[in-house]
Every structure is written in C-alpha cells, then in structure tokens.
Design an enzyme around this catalytic site. Structure first.
Site, short mmCIF file in Angstrom:
data_model
loop_
_atom_site.label_atom_id
_atom_site.label_comp_id
_atom_site.label_asym_id
_atom_site.label_seq_id
_atom_site.Cartn_x
_atom_site.Cartn_y
_atom_site.Cartn_z
N LYS A 191 7.32 -9.29 15.84
CA LYS A 191 8.61 -8.82 15.55
C LYS A 191 8.65 -8.09 14.24
O LYS A 191 8.45 -8.58 13.21
CB LYS A 191 9.57 -9.99 15.44
CG LYS A 191 11.09 -9.49 15.47
CD LYS A 191 11.98 -10.33 14.59
CE LYS A 191 11.88 -10.20 13.11
NZ LYS A 191 12.16 -8.92 12.68
N GLY A 233 7.46 -12.16 4.32
CA GLY A 233 8.77 -11.73 3.85
C GLY A 233 9.17 -12.65 2.83
O GLY A 233 8.43 -13.27 1.96
N VAL A 283 13.79 -16.81 3.78
CA VAL A 283 13.59 -16.69 5.28
C VAL A 283 12.55 -17.57 5.87
O VAL A 283 12.50 -18.07 6.90
CB VAL A 283 13.41 -15.18 5.89
CG1 VAL A 283 13.28 -14.97 7.31
CG2 VAL A 283 14.77 -14.22 5.73
N GLU A 334 3.50 -15.93 4.25
CA GLU A 334 3.15 -15.12 2.94
C GLU A 334 4.65 -14.69 2.43
O GLU A 334 5.09 -13.61 2.91
CB GLU A 334 2.24 -14.08 3.44
CG GLU A 334 1.59 -13.42 2.16
CD GLU A 334 2.25 -12.00 1.80
OE1 GLU A 334 3.26 -12.10 0.94
OE2 GLU A 334 2.00 -10.94 2.33
N CYS A 338 4.86 -7.19 -2.33
CA CYS A 338 5.04 -8.65 -2.88
C CYS A 338 4.21 -8.88 -4.17
O CYS A 338 4.24 -10.06 -4.78
CB CYS A 338 4.82 -9.55 -1.72
SG CYS A 338 5.90 -9.64 -0.58
N GLU A 384 11.74 -10.83 -7.44
CA GLU A 384 11.00 -9.38 -7.12
C GLU A 384 11.91 -8.44 -7.45
O GLU A 384 12.96 -8.47 -6.73
CB GLU A 384 10.47 -9.02 -5.79
CG GLU A 384 9.36 -10.49 -5.51
CD GLU A 384 8.78 -10.26 -3.99
OE1 GLU A 384 7.62 -10.07 -3.77
OE2 GLU A 384 9.70 -10.66 -3.00
C1 SIN Z 1 2.98 -7.41 0.72
O1 SIN Z 1 3.74 -6.88 0.15
O2 SIN Z 1 3.25 -8.49 1.07
C2 SIN Z 1 1.24 -7.46 0.85
C3 SIN Z 1 0.72 -6.35 0.08
C4 SIN Z 1 -0.78 -6.15 0.18
O3 SIN Z 1 -1.23 -6.42 1.45
O4 SIN Z 1 -1.14 -5.36 -0.44
#
Ligand code: SIN
Length: 496
Positions: free
Chosen positions: A187, A242, A246, A264, A298, A399
């Site tokens: 998804k 994400g 969530v 993650e 992230c 973030e």
């Molecule tokens: C992410 O923004 O979740 C991962 C970025 C990455 O794999 O470098």
C-alpha cells in the site's frame, strides 16, 4: 481530467488511469471511486487512482495467500534469479520511474535517479541473500536426538510505504520478502501511488506470478485500508515505514492476529559536531543530510548540536553553502531542492520556525515569516537556519521534514549526550569528530538504531536500517532484513 504523468511515459502501459494492481491485473476499486494524484510543483493533477477499501484489500490478500505455497517452495537459487531479472527490468524502465518520482513527489532529477539506484541496490542485495537463508545444526543433549533449524518464508506480507522515497522504501521491503519467498500486498501513500504501481507491473513482466506482488491504493480511506491489511487473516507479517502515531495504531491492529511486525517509524536525528571535526566535511555532510529530498527523510539532521569552539564558524559556512541551493522544478538544470509534498508540510515548517522564534531562537538565514503561497505556487518552504535551539521548542521534539536547520551550541560531551538522548525516538544520529575516542564513546552512548560517523548518509542496502525507542523495531536491508521475513523452524529427529 489531465493525465500528465502518463503523457510523458515512454511506456504508457506502466500506468492505467483509475486502476490499481491486484493479482497481476489492473483493476478499479469495487466502489468505483478514485482520487487524484497531484504534482507538488505545479499543483496540477497528474493521474487518478482507485480509492480502495477493505473489500479490495481482502481480494489482494486472498491472491497473495493463493500465490504463497508455490512461490515459497521455489529454491533460493530460483528466487535469486527472479529478483535479478526483476532488477534488470526495473532498471530498463528507469527513465519512466524517474519521471513518475519527479511528478508525484517533486524530486529533482538527480534525487529521482539516486532513488532508483538505491531501490535497485535492495533487489541486488537481497538476490544475494536469497541463497543465504541458513539454518543451524544444534548439538542435542540426548544422544539419540538430532536437532536442526531451517528458515522459512513467514507468509503473505502487508507492506505500507511512505511517500518520501516510495520506490526505495518499497524495494527494501519487497526485495527482502521476495528473496525469502513471501508474497506481498503493498500500500503506497496516497500521494505517491504511480511509481509503486509501475513497479508491480514491472515485477509481473519480469516473471513473478499473479498475486506475488499486488498494490492497493487509497487516499481518504487510508485508515480503513491500513486496518484491513493488519487484520486480514491471510497476512502473516506487517511492515510499515511512516509516523510513530500510525505505527502504534497498526501494531495494535496487528496484535489480534499476532502478526510479525517491522516498524520503521519517525526519527529526530541528533547531529553532533565536535570542535575536533573536519569542519568543511561536517558542513557538507550535515547539509546533505538536512536537504536530501528537500529535508523530507526520517534520518534528516533535525537537531544540530555544534560545540562552542567552532559554532560560529560552522554556522557561517553552513549558511554560505545552503544559500547556493536553488529550489525549483525538479526537471530544471541547476535545481537542487524540489518542493515539499503538500501545503500541510509547508504549514508545519512555518509552525516550527514561528514556535522556535517565539521561544528565543535566533534567525540566521531565511525569512522570519515565509510569504503565503499563491494558489498556483509549488509547495516550497525557503531554506532557513536558526540558532539557539532549545529543548522546549517543537522542532526539538518533532521531525520538521523541511529544509529548516535548527542549531544549538554545546560545551561538553556529557551535556550533548544527555540532550541528544532527550527524545522519545531514536532512528538515526550523526557525529562529526576526527578523535577516534570521542567517536567510539558517542556511537556507544547515543540512543539510536544507527549512527553516522563523519557522514550524513546512513542508507545502504547492506547496512541495517532501523530504530530504537518509539522509532520502532525490526531491521531493513542487511542480512537481518531477510530474517524479518522468515520464521525459524526447529526439527528434532529421533535416530534410535
Ligand atoms: C526514511 O526516510 O524513512 C528512510 C530514508 C533512507 O532510507 O535513507
């Protein structure tokens, strides 16, 4: 209805307007509804996708369940060969995939190319790993017994992906799943479904049987679809990249079926620059981390701590470099940063900057109040540098996901460790020093799943990607990334 994304595809059959991809076929939503995909640079509609719901999820999961027995029985060598073929086909369609990434996310061409290379590296890596699903022989205590273990595919997987790196994040999950022998229902985020759909079509063309990789799409029904995937009886593993909010919800839904999970979730990367660093390298690396994907990752440097001896010089050089980074059309030569994904993202950056300024931050670069966006403007937020970051500011806890750099001066190692670990999450962190002792102590002390020493890039298919605390659990990429898609079976044999 415009379909700008499709008009420019070399192979227009990589996208079917209003359709998603289930069981090897392009299909509409059972409710007949669709949603629009919008280019964040032009705000124009570039495509439409089905607004799917639980009924479509159930169909895709049933297809994954039906395809699982035959696919999971393939040998490691066969699965490796299939992944390599998929990777070749994926790269053969590079130009179209780059186009879709530029249109649906506003990436620059260089970033879109880099994402395809990064995504492809996961297929490549996991093709190798497919043949290394080793078990163990366990010396049994009882002389007539023999015990050995084998790793087996966990079962059909639900893979929920973010919009920031839609192909790379999916490849990191799908590469591991296909290597292990799992089937997948993916998804994508509602903002970025087109590239994911193209990837599924490419997978089928490269030889994967129907049902091995399906894609359900939705925008307004995301909550319903996420819950339906986690609760579906056929799904044995849920993997999500994400937000922490969530991630927690999906973990709760998955708990009823005791599904295997990889989460993650968000980060808030502490980036620590010591007096003992190579300052030019540190400036360049922090800018790379901060501005990659216009600040929307992230693992972006979010809280930048700079030691007092070099603080002012670092800020000066940081601004000098950042100010050369041109924002604009992802396709235009010279553009180094595209827009943010939507207006809400711009509003969040605005809020973080205002909040920080009200609480005592100093504006070093960029506007105190970014001008409001006109109705046709791309979703840009100007690069901004703040100093005097404090722990009570929003930007210290969330973030920012924008090119806003928030810097704080520190004096001692002890003080900065305490501040860096003062976060509910721990995904990435960065340390800049040429003193090996400091680097070693910091890499041990920081509460994060990953630490970059003298680099702003943590991402590699062979590296273990993942977090601690509320950044989640499970590791993606690396040899451990494959484990997350397997179960360990123990076999005990009486030889008497
Ligand atoms: C992410 O923004 O979740 C991962 C970025 C990455 O794999 O470098």
């Amino acid at each position: 209805m415009t379909d700008l994304a499709r008009d420019k595809l070399k192979d227009p059959s990589l996208y079917e307007p209003g359709k998603a991809y289930i069981n090897g076929k392009w299909v509409t939503a059972k409710n007949g509804k669709t949603f629009d995909v919008v280019d964040p640079f032009t705000r124009k509609i570039i495509g439409t996708c089905p607004e799917m719901g639980k009924e479509d999820v159930d169909e895709a999961c049933a297809a994954a369940h039906a395809a699982f027995p035959a696919f999971s029985r393939k040998t490691g060598r066969e699965r490796a060969k299939m992944l390599r073929k998929f990777d070749e086909a994926f790269n053969a369609n590079r130009a179209d995939l780059v186009h879709l990434l530029i249109k649906e996310i506003g990436k620059t061409k260089a970033e879109a190319e880099a994402e395809i290379t990064y995504a492809s590296s996961f297929f490549d890596w996991f093709a190798g790993e497919a043949e290394r699903m080793y078990g163990d022989t366990i010396p049994a205590a009882n002389p007539v017994m023999r015990i050995h273990t084998m790793k087996q595919a966990v079962g059909p997987v639900a893979a929920m992906c973010p919009w920031n790196l839609p192909l790379a994040m999916l490849a990191r999950k799908v590469g591991a799943a296909l290597a292990a022998g799992c089937t997948v229902v993916a998804k994508p985020a509602g903002e970025s479904p087109l590239s994911t759909l193209a990837m599924a079509e490419i997978a089928t063309r490269s030889g994967y049987p129907p049902g091995v990789l399906s894609v359900v799409t939705c925008l307004d029904r995301t909550a319903e679809v996420g819950e339906a995937l986690c609760r579906n009886e056929h799904i044995r593993k849920v993997t999500f990249t994400g937000s922490t909010r969530v991630g927690k919800l999906l973990a709760r839904y998955s708990a009823d079926g005791l599904k295997k999970l990889s989460m993650e979730c968000g980060g808030n990367a502490a980036t620590i620059v010591f007096d003992s660093c190579d300052i030019e390298k540190a400036v360049t690396s922090v800018i790379t981390s901060k501005t990659r994907n216009a600040g929307q990752t992230c693992v972006a440097a979010n809280r930048i701590f700079v030691q007092s001896g070099i603080h002012d010089e670092f800020v000066k050089r940081f601004i000098a470099k950042l100010s050369t980074m041109k924002q604009g059309d992802g396709y235009a030569a010279g553009t180094m940063m595209g827009p943010l994904i939507h207006e809400r993202a711009v509003d969040k950056a605005r809020l973080h900057v205002q909040d920080a300024l009200q609480k005592g931050a100093k504006l070093e670069y960029g506007p105190a109040k970014a001008p409001p966006l006109g109705p046709d403007d791309g979703f840009f937020y100007p690069p901004t540098v703040l100093t005097n970051l404090q722990s009570d500011m929003l930007i210290s806890h969330e973030e920012t996901f924008a090119p806003v750099a928030a810097i704080r001066k520190f004096n001692t190692e002890e003080e900065v460790i305490k501040e860096a670990n003062n976060s509910s999450v721990g995904l990435g962190a960065y340390v800049f020093t040429t003193d090996l002792r400091v680097a070693t102590r910091m890499s041990e002390a920081l509460e994060s799943g990953m630490v970059g020493i003298n680099t702003g890039i943590l991402s590699a298919s062979e590296g273990a990607f993942g977090g601690v605390k509320e950044s989640g659990y499970g590791r993606e990429g690396s040899k451990w990334g494959l484990d997350d898609y397997t179960t360990l079976k123990s076999v005990t044999t009486d030889v008497s």
